[in-house]
Design a protein around this motif. Structure first.
Motif, PDB file in Angstrom:
ATOM      1  N   THR A  59       0.927  -0.768   0.360  1.00 18.13           N
ATOM      2  CA  THR A  59      -0.094  -0.216   0.242  1.00 18.13           C
ATOM      3  C   THR A  59       0.457   1.485  -0.134  1.00 18.13           C
ATOM      4  OG1 THR A  59      -1.396   1.142   1.235  1.00 18.13           O
ATOM      5  CG2 THR A  59       0.195  -0.329   2.934  1.00 18.13           C
ATOM      6  N   PHE A  60       0.759   2.441  -0.806  1.00 16.59           N
ATOM      7  CA  PHE A  60       1.269   3.088  -1.046  1.00 16.59           C
ATOM      8  C   PHE A  60       0.537   4.510  -0.323  1.00 16.59           C
ATOM      9  CE2 PHE A  60       3.477   0.879  -4.840  1.00 16.59           C
ATOM     10  CZ  PHE A  60       4.627   0.673  -4.585  1.00 16.59           C
ATOM     11  N   LEU A  67      -4.085   0.870   7.986  1.00 14.64           N
ATOM     12  CA  LEU A  67      -4.639  -0.666   6.442  1.00 14.64           C
ATOM     13  C   LEU A  67      -5.333  -1.915   7.933  1.00 14.64           C
ATOM     14  CD1 LEU A  67      -4.696  -2.027   4.332  1.00 14.64           C
ATOM     15  CD2 LEU A  67      -2.112  -3.147   4.827  1.00 14.64           C
ATOM     16  N   ARG A  68      -4.331  -2.379   8.823  1.00  7.12           N
ATOM     17  CA  ARG A  68      -4.678  -3.148  10.275  1.00  7.12           C
ATOM     18  C   ARG A  68      -6.272  -2.591  10.917  1.00  7.12           C
ATOM     19  NH1 ARG A  68      -1.097  -5.877  14.510  1.00  7.12           N
ATOM     20  NH2 ARG A  68      -0.465  -6.108  13.110  1.00  7.12           N
ATOM     21  N   GLU A  69      -6.347  -1.222  11.094  1.00 11.26           N
ATOM     22  CA  GLU A  69      -8.006  -1.086  11.759  1.00 11.26           C
ATOM     23  C   GLU A  69      -8.942  -1.116  10.738  1.00 11.26           C
ATOM     24  OE1 GLU A  69      -6.885   2.571  13.149  1.00 11.26           O
ATOM     25  OE2 GLU A  69      -5.838   2.742  14.453  1.00 11.26           O
ATOM     26  N   ALA A  70      -8.884  -0.823   9.076  1.00  7.97           N
ATOM     27  CA  ALA A  70      -9.975  -0.507   8.219  1.00  7.97           C
ATOM     28  C   ALA A  70     -10.387  -1.966   8.054  1.00  7.97           C
ATOM     29  CB  ALA A  70      -8.576  -0.712   6.704  1.00  7.97           C
ATOM     30  N   ALA A  71      -9.495  -3.128   7.655  1.00  6.75           N
ATOM     31  CA  ALA A  71      -9.828  -4.592   8.026  1.00  6.75           C
ATOM     32  C   ALA A  71     -10.529  -5.058   8.989  1.00  6.75           C
ATOM     33  CB  ALA A  71      -8.241  -5.310   7.805  1.00  6.75           C
ATOM     34  N   PHE A  76     -12.802  -8.120   9.526  1.00  7.39           N
ATOM     35  CA  PHE A  76     -11.242  -9.411   9.518  1.00  7.39           C
ATOM     36  C   PHE A  76     -10.820  -9.283  10.419  1.00  7.39           C
ATOM     37  CE2 PHE A  76     -11.921  -7.509   4.353  1.00  7.39           C
ATOM     38  CZ  PHE A  76     -13.285  -8.267   4.291  1.00  7.39           C
ATOM     39  N   ASP A  77     -11.439 -10.454  11.151  1.00  2.00           N
ATOM     40  CA  ASP A  77     -10.954 -10.011  12.522  1.00  2.00           C
ATOM     41  C   ASP A  77      -9.356 -10.437  13.384  1.00  2.00           C
ATOM     42  OD1 ASP A  77     -13.368  -8.700  13.339  1.00  2.00           O
ATOM     43  OD2 ASP A  77     -14.241 -10.620  14.209  1.00  2.00           O
ATOM     44  N   LYS A  78      -8.841 -11.246  12.253  1.00  2.00           N
ATOM     45  CA  LYS A  78      -7.872 -12.218  12.247  1.00  2.00           C
ATOM     46  C   LYS A  78      -6.922 -11.586  11.292  1.00  2.00           C
ATOM     47  CE  LYS A  78      -9.662 -16.899  13.826  1.00  2.00           C
ATOM     48  NZ  LYS A  78      -9.544 -17.935  13.200  1.00  2.00           N
ATOM     49  N   TRP A  79      -7.355 -10.330  10.877  1.00  3.67           N
ATOM     50  CA  TRP A  79      -6.206  -9.316  10.058  1.00  3.67           C
ATOM     51  C   TRP A  79      -4.770  -9.837  10.941  1.00  3.67           C
ATOM     52  CZ3 TRP A  79      -5.084  -7.833   5.335  1.00  3.67           C
ATOM     53  CH2 TRP A  79      -4.613  -7.245   4.324  1.00  3.67           C
ATOM     54  N   VAL A  90       2.770  -7.145   5.243  1.00  7.50           N
ATOM     55  CA  VAL A  90       2.142  -5.120   4.364  1.00  7.50           C
ATOM     56  C   VAL A  90       3.388  -4.954   4.523  1.00  7.50           C
ATOM     57  CG1 VAL A  90       1.416  -3.582   5.257  1.00  7.50           C
ATOM     58  CG2 VAL A  90       0.283  -5.492   5.907  1.00  7.50           C
ATOM     59  N   TYR A  91       3.774  -4.319   3.337  1.00 10.88           N
ATOM     60  CA  TYR A  91       4.326  -2.967   3.280  1.00 10.88           C
ATOM     61  C   TYR A  91       3.176  -1.663   2.654  1.00 10.88           C
ATOM     62  CZ  TYR A  91       8.356  -6.723   2.076  1.00 10.88           C
ATOM     63  OH  TYR A  91       9.305  -7.525   1.855  1.00 10.88           O
TER      64      TYR A  91
END
Length: 241
Positions: A59-60, A67-71, A76-79, A90-91
């Motif tokens: 993700t740029f 990103l974790r909060e969005a997921a 997507f609880d286990k992200w 994740v980059y």
């Protein structure tokens, strides 16, 4: 026999007749808020959750925590757990934009791309990726190089692309011709909010349903409904706006 990678997204694999072609690169286009990033998060998450396929998310535009909060906010609880144990790599923008040079960023990624542990990749977004390059020729050369590297390493990839127009026939870019598949996410305003649709315009090597299908975004991600919409994007006369 063509191998397919299932997205695990309700309804989408059905209109793809089983999934996305393995080792292909598919462009996911739409205007802001259409659900591109959600679809990509779901693709990576479902890979681990449902199919035991690890994924890499580039993700740029976000940092890893955002990103974790969005997921997690979409269900997507286990992200976070999958990121922590290495099932999802994740980059984020802090890493990818550190050198302000695509070759340097690519060097960071090659070890993971060449690691047979990973099966899926997301690049979010192509618009930010293009900022590395000074002209269209350079952009095209590096995009081809990048997609070739992904395919050579047996990676099935989604790339997101910002679409200014509501209807994609009015805005077709070079990147649409350089990828193996094109999926458009469309949202049209109504008095009560928006209607959402998905259109799979192209998938090389497979037969697909090319109607426009209604979709919704709710807790748990995207769901595509099988009753095709009554209008056709291919005719301006049928444009509901």
């Amino acid at each position: 026999m063509i191998e397919l990678t299932k997205t695990g997204i309700d309804g989408l694999d059905e209109i793809l007749n089983g999934g996305i072609v393995k080792n292909s690169t598919t462009l996911v286009s739409g205007n802001p808020g259409a659900g591109k990033s959600i679809l990509c998060l779901q693709f990576i998450y479902n890979g681990v959750e449902q199919f035991d396929e690890k994924g890499i998310y580039l993700t740029f535009e976000e940092d890893e925590e955002d990103l974790r909060e969005a997921a997690e906010s979409i269900g997507f609880d286990k992200w976070g757990e999958y990121v922590d144990n290495g099932d999802i790599k994740v980059y984020d923008k802090k890493v990818l934009l550190r050198e302000n040079d695509f070759s340097s960023s690519l060097e960071l990624l090659l070890d993971d791309f060449e690691d047979n542990d990973y099966d899926r990749v997301v690049l979010d977004s192509l618009a930010m990726f293009e900022l590395f390059f000074e002209n269209e020729q350079e952009k095209r050369t590096y995009l081809l190089k990048f997609t070739d590297i992904l395919s050579e390493n047996d990676l099935t990839t989604l790339m997101t692309n910002e679409q200014g127009a509501v209807f994609p026939e009015t805005e077709i870019g070079l990147e649409n011709y350089l990828t193996d598949g094109n999926i458009y996410l469309i949202q049209t305003p109504t008095e009560s909010g928006v209607n959402r649709y998905v259109w799979v315009a192209k998938m090389r090597k497979q037969d697909i349903e090319t109607d426009i299908f209604p979709m919704e975004i709710s807790q748990g991600g995207i769901r595509v409904h099988q009753n095709a919409s009554a209008f056709s994007m291919m005719s301006e006369d049928d444009n509901p706006l």
